[in-house]
Design a protein around this motif. Structure first.
Motif, short mmCIF file in Angstrom:
data_model
loop_
_atom_site.label_atom_id
_atom_site.label_comp_id
_atom_site.label_asym_id
_atom_site.label_seq_id
_atom_site.Cartn_x
_atom_site.Cartn_y
_atom_site.Cartn_z
N ALA A 25 -55.54 -32.19 -13.02
CA ALA A 25 -55.06 -33.22 -13.96
C ALA A 25 -56.18 -34.25 -14.07
N ARG A 27 -58.22 -37.40 -15.01
CA ARG A 27 -57.95 -38.79 -15.38
C ARG A 27 -59.13 -39.32 -16.18
N GLU A 101 -63.54 -31.76 -5.67
CA GLU A 101 -62.22 -31.19 -5.96
C GLU A 101 -62.40 -29.82 -6.62
#
Ligand code: PRP
Ligand code: ADE
Length: 178
Positions: A25, A27, A101
Motif C-alpha cells: 500500500a 503512501r 520493504e
C-alpha cells in the motif's frame, strides 16, 4: 495543534494499492507537496522541531528526502548532504547496503560530506522497515558526524521501523502514521 496537523497531513496522502508491487500500500506524498498550505504545514512543523538544535547539516535520503531536507537546511541556515543510491555520486564515497520493504539497495555518501563532530539530522518522507534510516546513520557516523535523529513525514508502525530505530538508539520524529 498537533492532532489537527496530523489529520490534515493524513488526508493529503494518497494510498496506491499494489504499487510498486502486489501487496504494497504505497503512501504517496505528492498531493501533500502540491497543495501550498500543506507544503507549508509540513515544512513549518519540521523547522519548529529543529530550530534550536544547532543542526550543521540536514542529510536527505534519495529520492524523497531530497525534497524536504534542502527546505529545512535553507530555512535554518544549515547545509544539505545528499545520501544517494549506489553509483550516483561522482567523488570518493562510503557505501552501506540495507534491506527494503520490497528489495535490497545500497546507499552512498561522499567521504567529505561532513566533518567529525558536526550535528546531522537525517530526513526522509517515510519510515517502513527503518533500513534506509539505519544505513544512512551508519554512513554519517562513519564520517564522524553526530546523528541527532531521523525526521520524516510518515511512520508505518506495522512494518516495525520505528521500533527498530528505537531499539538501535536512533530517535525518530514523524508527523503522522498509517
Ligand atoms: C522509500 C522511502 C524511504 C524508504 C523507507 O524509498 O522514500 O526512503 O523507502 O523504507 P524503509 O524504512 O523500509 O527503509 P525507496 O527505497 O522506495 O526509494 P525511492 O525514494 O527512490 O523511491
Ligand atoms: N517505502 C517503503 N514502503 C513504502 C510505502 N508503503 N509507501 C511509500 N514508500 C514506501
Amino acid at each position: 495543534d498537533a492532532s489537527r496537523i496530523r489529520s490534515h497531513i493524513r488526508s493529503h496522502i494518497r494510498t496506491v494499492q499494489d504499487w510498486p508491487q502486489p501487496g504494497v500500500a504505497f503512501r504517496d506524498i505528492t498531493p501533500l507537496l502540491s497543495a501550498p498550505a500543506s507544503l507549508r504545514l509540513i515544512v513549518d512543523a519540521l523547522v519548529a522541531r529543529y530550530r534550536d538544535q544547532r543542526v550543521a547539516h540536514f542529510a536527505g535520503l534519495e529520492a524523497r528526502g531530497f525534497i524536504l531536507a534542502p527546505l529545512l537546511a535553507y530555512e535554518l541556515g544549515a547545509g544539505f548532504i545528499p545520501v544517494r543510491k549506489q553509483g550516483k555520486l561522482p567523488y570518493r564515497t562510503l557505501s552501506q547496503s540495507y534491506d527494503l520493504e520490497y528489495g535490497q539497495a545500497t546507499l552512498e555518501v561522499h567521504v567529505d560530506a561532513c566533518a567529525p563532530g558536526e550535528r546531522v539530522v537525517l530526513i526522509d518522507d517515510l519510515i517502513a522497515t527503518g533500513g534506509t534510516m539505519l544505513a544512512a546513520r551508519t554512513l554519517l557516523e562513519r564520517l564522524g558526524g553526530e546523528v541527532l535523529e531521523g525526521g520524516a513525514i510518515i511512520d508505518l508502525p506495522a512494518l516495525g521501523g520505528s521500533a527498530r530505530l528505537r531499539a538501535a538508539g536512533l530517535p525518530l520524529f514523524t508527523l503522522c502514521d498509517f
